[in-house]
Design a protein around this motif. Structure first.
Motif, PDB file in Angstrom:
ATOM      1  N   ILE A 147      16.774  19.909  42.882  1.00  0.00           N
ATOM      2  CA  ILE A 147      17.161  18.621  42.705  1.00  0.00           C
ATOM      3  C   ILE A 147      17.883  18.320  41.243  1.00  0.00           C
ATOM      4  O   ILE A 147      17.111  19.105  40.229  1.00  0.00           O
ATOM      5  CB  ILE A 147      15.694  17.636  42.720  1.00  0.00           C
ATOM      6  CG1 ILE A 147      15.213  17.605  44.201  1.00  0.00           C
ATOM      7  CG2 ILE A 147      16.104  16.170  42.172  1.00  0.00           C
ATOM      8  CD1 ILE A 147      13.995  16.973  44.455  1.00  0.00           C
ATOM      9  N   VAL A 196      16.902  10.992  45.894  1.00  0.00           N
ATOM     10  CA  VAL A 196      16.077  11.788  46.911  1.00  0.00           C
ATOM     11  C   VAL A 196      15.105  10.782  47.519  1.00  0.00           C
ATOM     12  O   VAL A 196      15.229   9.616  47.361  1.00  0.00           O
ATOM     13  CB  VAL A 196      14.993  12.703  45.964  1.00  0.00           C
ATOM     14  CG1 VAL A 196      15.734  13.631  45.109  1.00  0.00           C
ATOM     15  CG2 VAL A 196      14.156  11.833  45.116  1.00  0.00           C
ATOM     16  N   ALA A 234      15.969  10.859  41.028  1.00  0.00           N
ATOM     17  CA  ALA A 234      15.388  11.767  40.110  1.00  0.00           C
ATOM     18  C   ALA A 234      15.779  11.658  38.703  1.00  0.00           C
ATOM     19  O   ALA A 234      16.788  11.453  38.124  1.00  0.00           O
ATOM     20  CB  ALA A 234      15.812  13.257  40.614  1.00  0.00           C
ATOM     21  N   ALA A 237      14.318  19.584  39.033  1.00  0.00           N
ATOM     22  CA  ALA A 237      13.043  20.396  39.407  1.00  0.00           C
ATOM     23  C   ALA A 237      13.466  21.129  40.754  1.00  0.00           C
ATOM     24  O   ALA A 237      14.342  20.915  41.306  1.00  0.00           O
ATOM     25  CB  ALA A 237      12.088  19.315  39.944  1.00  0.00           C
ATOM     26  N   PRO A 294      11.066  23.552  43.854  1.00  0.00           N
ATOM     27  CA  PRO A 294       9.933  23.134  44.796  1.00  0.00           C
ATOM     28  C   PRO A 294       8.652  23.490  43.988  1.00  0.00           C
ATOM     29  O   PRO A 294       8.737  24.503  43.253  1.00  0.00           O
ATOM     30  CB  PRO A 294      10.055  24.392  45.765  1.00  0.00           C
ATOM     31  CG  PRO A 294      11.649  24.759  45.721  1.00  0.00           C
ATOM     32  CD  PRO A 294      12.193  24.468  44.352  1.00  0.00           C
ATOM     33  N   ASP A 319       7.236  21.715  41.544  1.00  0.00           N
ATOM     34  CA  ASP A 319       7.559  21.211  40.216  1.00  0.00           C
ATOM     35  C   ASP A 319       7.183  19.682  40.430  1.00  0.00           C
ATOM     36  O   ASP A 319       7.345  19.128  41.427  1.00  0.00           O
ATOM     37  CB  ASP A 319       8.802  21.206  39.827  1.00  0.00           C
ATOM     38  CG  ASP A 319       9.324  22.503  39.275  1.00  0.00           C
ATOM     39  OD1 ASP A 319       8.303  23.575  39.214  1.00  0.00           O
ATOM     40  OD2 ASP A 319      10.606  22.682  39.053  1.00  0.00           O
ATOM     41  N   LEU A 367       7.783  16.043  39.329  1.00  0.00           N
ATOM     42  CA  LEU A 367       9.120  15.215  39.223  1.00  0.00           C
ATOM     43  C   LEU A 367       8.729  13.690  38.826  1.00  0.00           C
ATOM     44  O   LEU A 367       8.244  13.154  39.818  1.00  0.00           O
ATOM     45  CB  LEU A 367      10.414  15.581  39.968  1.00  0.00           C
ATOM     46  CG  LEU A 367      11.473  14.913  39.782  1.00  0.00           C
ATOM     47  CD1 LEU A 367      12.156  15.461  38.537  1.00  0.00           C
ATOM     48  CD2 LEU A 367      12.550  15.305  40.924  1.00  0.00           C
ATOM     49  N   VAL A 387       7.706  18.215  44.162  1.00  0.00           N
ATOM     50  CA  VAL A 387       9.098  18.402  44.974  1.00  0.00           C
ATOM     51  C   VAL A 387       8.677  19.328  46.093  1.00  0.00           C
ATOM     52  O   VAL A 387       8.115  20.415  45.769  1.00  0.00           O
ATOM     53  CB  VAL A 387       9.797  18.968  44.213  1.00  0.00           C
ATOM     54  CG1 VAL A 387      11.398  19.473  44.908  1.00  0.00           C
ATOM     55  CG2 VAL A 387      10.555  18.121  43.028  1.00  0.00           C
ATOM     56  N   GLY A 430      13.185  19.131  49.388  1.00  0.00           N
ATOM     57  CA  GLY A 430      13.896  18.381  48.293  1.00  0.00           C
ATOM     58  C   GLY A 430      13.282  16.985  48.550  1.00  0.00           C
ATOM     59  O   GLY A 430      13.791  16.125  47.483  1.00  0.00           O
ATOM     60  N   VAL A 453      10.257  14.249  47.727  1.00  0.00           N
ATOM     61  CA  VAL A 453       9.173  14.405  46.591  1.00  0.00           C
ATOM     62  C   VAL A 453       8.128  13.562  47.063  1.00  0.00           C
ATOM     63  O   VAL A 453       8.276  12.509  47.773  1.00  0.00           O
ATOM     64  CB  VAL A 453       9.880  13.295  45.122  1.00  0.00           C
ATOM     65  CG1 VAL A 453       8.843  13.364  44.198  1.00  0.00           C
ATOM     66  CG2 VAL A 453      11.211  14.096  44.701  1.00  0.00           C
TER      67      VAL A 453
END
Length: 145
Positions: A83, A89, A106, A110, A112, A114, A116, A131, A135, A137
């Motif tokens: 991202i 997103v 976003a 970030a 996967p 993380d 965010l 994340v 993809g 959140v």
């Protein structure tokens, strides 16, 4: 004399006296670069928090600039970002069988796993979520893989 030999052997077998290796940057590497084996080299010595195997770092993305000859620390690298900042997103709130989704912007970059911050496009409120590998959140529960 026997006592001295036993102490010497104990010291040699102790994990504190084993020669360790640490991974250092082979050259200066910009942030947001995917690491390859040619980006790293091994040096003798133990650096607390430093990586000890190139296998730990290959394919990961640098979070900061890595300077030539300096140890690569675990926090300096992470999964490649999926991202980008300002990307739209899917924001998903899930708890139990309830799932609500919305579009969000976003507020950072970030990968996967993380954390965010995103801004819900409808309400303009900001929330933080994890994340997912797809993809999206997630706020609340993460999807089961």
């Amino acid at each position: 004399m026997k006592h001295f030999i036993c102490i010497t052997l104990a010291m040699l077998m102790s994990p504190y006296h084993v020669s360790a290796e640490t991974i250092v940057a082979a050259r200066t590497i910009r942030a947001q670069t995917i690491l390859t084996s040619s980006d790293m080299t091994l040096i003798q010595g133990d650096v607390p928090g430093g990586l000890i195997s190139t296998d730990e770092a290959i394919g990961l993305e640098t979070r900061v600039v890595l300077y030539s000859g300096r140890p690569i620390m675990a926090g300096d690298i992470g999964p490649a970002a999926i991202i980008e900042r300002n990307q739209i997103v899917k924001l998903i709130y899930a708890i139990g069988t309830l799932s609500i989704s919305a579009d969000a912007r976003a507020l950072g970059r970030a990968g996967p796993g993380d954390l965010l911050r995103v801004m819900n496009l409808t309400s303009k409120s900001t929330v933080s979520g994890i994340v997912g590998s797809n993809g999206a959140v997630y706020v609340g529960e993460l999807p089961r893989s």
